[in-house]
Design a protein around this motif. Sequence first.
Motif, mmCIF file in Angstrom:
data_model
loop_
_atom_site.group_PDB
_atom_site.id
_atom_site.type_symbol
_atom_site.label_atom_id
_atom_site.label_comp_id
_atom_site.label_asym_id
_atom_site.label_seq_id
_atom_site.Cartn_x
_atom_site.Cartn_y
_atom_site.Cartn_z
ATOM 1 N N ASN A 184 0.838 -1.206 0.000
ATOM 2 C CA ASN A 184 0.000 0.000 0.000
ATOM 3 C C ASN A 184 0.871 1.253 0.000
ATOM 4 N N TYR A 239 -2.871 4.658 -2.946
ATOM 5 C CA TYR A 239 -2.809 3.427 -3.734
ATOM 6 C C TYR A 239 -3.003 2.233 -2.807
ATOM 7 N N ASP A 247 8.074 -1.746 -7.432
ATOM 8 C CA ASP A 247 7.040 -0.758 -7.713
ATOM 9 C C ASP A 247 7.147 -0.417 -9.197
ATOM 10 N N ARG A 270 4.683 1.076 -11.074
ATOM 11 C CA ARG A 270 3.604 1.985 -11.507
ATOM 12 C C ARG A 270 4.083 2.952 -12.587
ATOM 13 N N VAL A 322 -6.718 -3.585 -7.478
ATOM 14 C CA VAL A 322 -5.458 -3.428 -8.210
ATOM 15 C C VAL A 322 -5.698 -3.603 -9.715
ATOM 16 N N TYR A 355 -7.289 -0.516 -10.928
ATOM 17 C CA TYR A 355 -6.283 0.547 -11.007
ATOM 18 C C TYR A 355 -5.537 0.458 -12.345
ATOM 19 N N GLN A 412 -5.314 3.004 -15.552
ATOM 20 C CA GLN A 412 -4.030 3.550 -15.986
ATOM 21 C C GLN A 412 -3.751 3.270 -17.460
#
Lengths: 394, 273
Positions: free
Chosen positions: B125, B129, B196, B198, B226, B229, B233
């Motif tokens: 987390n 996010y 990570d 992202r 997720v 998300y 994106q």
Amino acid sequence: MSQEPLPKLDLRLTQENLDDLYEHAPCGYCSCLPDGTLVKLNQTLLDWLGYTREELVANWCLQQLLTTGARMHYEMHCAPLLLLHGQVREMSYLLRRKDGSTLPVLLNATLLRDADKPLVVRVTLFDITERRKYEQELLRAKTQAEDQSVQLARANEQLVSQNEQLTRINADLDSFVYTASHDLKQPLHNMVGLFRELKRTATFHDPEAEQLVGMFDGALQQILDTIAGLTEVVQLQRMLEQVPVEAVPMLSFTEEIVRSLRERLPEDGATFDLDFSAVPTLRLTRPGLHSILFNLLSNALKYAAPGRPPHVQVRTAPADHNHVLLSVQDNGLGIDLERHGRDLFQLFRRFHPEVPGSGMGLYLVNRLVHQAGGRVEVASTVGEGTTFQILLPR
Amino acid sequence: MDVLKRNNVSVSGTGSQALVFVHGFGCDQRMWRLVAPAFEDRYRVVLLDLVGAGQSDLTAYDPARYSTLDGHADDVLAVLAALDLHHVAVVGHSVSAMIAVLAALREPTRIDRLVLVGPSPRYINDAGYTGGFEQADIEELLEAMDQNYLGWSGAITPVIMGHPERPELAAELNASFCRTDPAIARHFARVTFLSDNRADVAALAKRRLPVLIVQCAHDAIAPVAVGEYLHRQLPASELVVLDTTGHCPHLSVPQATIDAIDQFLAAARTAEV
């Protein structure tokens, strides 16, 4: 042969109640749908967890009874393994009780299929509280051992690099000594020649002049000896790096040295007693061993007590499992070890100024023995004699 | 170096396009057993083991090289290059969904479309996010792994790591199903769950590459939030939520997974025509 009568069995035992066996077995049982939804749990497991049957059945899944870390492992490793392989064995997990505390268990599970379709997962759980403590202890010890081994490796690396550095410095020093002694030789020889020329041509009127001239000659000779000694140390070192270690037969080798010494110092009626029967050979380089013996034996002759013919004993003997002993004993002047013991093997140290010498011999002996992995011990009584004991690896 | 051997690559099926399956954390290419064969009649099907998993060359596991997912992405691209494949579709499960994203960013001409099965760009987390986990959970996972490898780790690992010339030791490990060298598994777990990606997803969004996200309705590892998300994106993505529990739809609902992939690939093909 008579047969032992079987112990009388209580009939109730042979007809054990299967429901009771399931409910109160000494292990946890549960059955789940392929997605993990709990459909049946035994009382043992419920007691461990602190939940009622109603709370769990159809509402919870097996994974939710695990700690988060264990659940992640289950989802990524056990769940696919069950679907692919039909079973998992001996997974070590932590159950999360209703009160939040944890219970270490070993999980075995089998997937049952109905016409190839996953039907139910049967799970047995064993309480491993005590075992887990030992395992934690083992794991800690293992981690510690790994850390230590990393530290050791690092320390070792450091030692190796320091060793390399020291070896380099040593080589540089040897090379410096060699160059310095070489560079000093030429002007010294000039001085010797000039002085000889001066003595021939000049006339000294001072009554003390002759004595001074003699002292100057002596001092010149001493410098020449010292420089020759330095050159010998370095040259010997270079030679040692190029020749192999071999088993040298002691008797013939030592006899040859004795012969050459008698030629140089013929007058003194010295006697030698050589005994190498216990250990007939020593493993060394020939030049190294030659230098050790030559220096010790010539010392024994040089520092003989006045009025007493030198008697030198040279022997070998086994010392311990890994070492042999080479001893050289004389009946000479002896050394005051109380006074000089610490300086004995230092370069240019002299303990009998009345006898000419360069102060190189024992330094060289000690250095060579150390390089061969051994050590030198000395026992001496002033006026009676000295014994050198050299311990060498086999 | 033979990358096909290193990654234990197997190729089957016929077709003009190649479909490359990359397994996730915890098992190996055998995870695709119920799905991959369904594509063999129309695609060249490529299976591989990530270095450190399955029958890959364990001695090739250099912790520095694989300290990020990029090392694995390079491996996937090396396999594609060795097979001279272009315009392929990569199906990546779990951590390999992100490995596939990284590979697609690196060599745009090799990879045309992506199928991300149970993907997560970040497990922990963060502000604004939800990844589903806290740092402490990841530590707990590593502990659970340690507990489960206790019995055989110490004796074997240092031996293998220090003796690349003794492949029989690695073979011994590989013989056990879905298990690998524990030191590697631990390292890979750390890299996987602390990564990570992202920013890489944001970079991929600009490429407008067709992406299918296959999401399980009840997944403890990659929760629906997720998947959603990622769908937000990636404007060119399609999100399919399969009604199943767990992290491996290709094992729990293989037919639904096949159908989702099939439809996505067919639609992409039609769009091209």
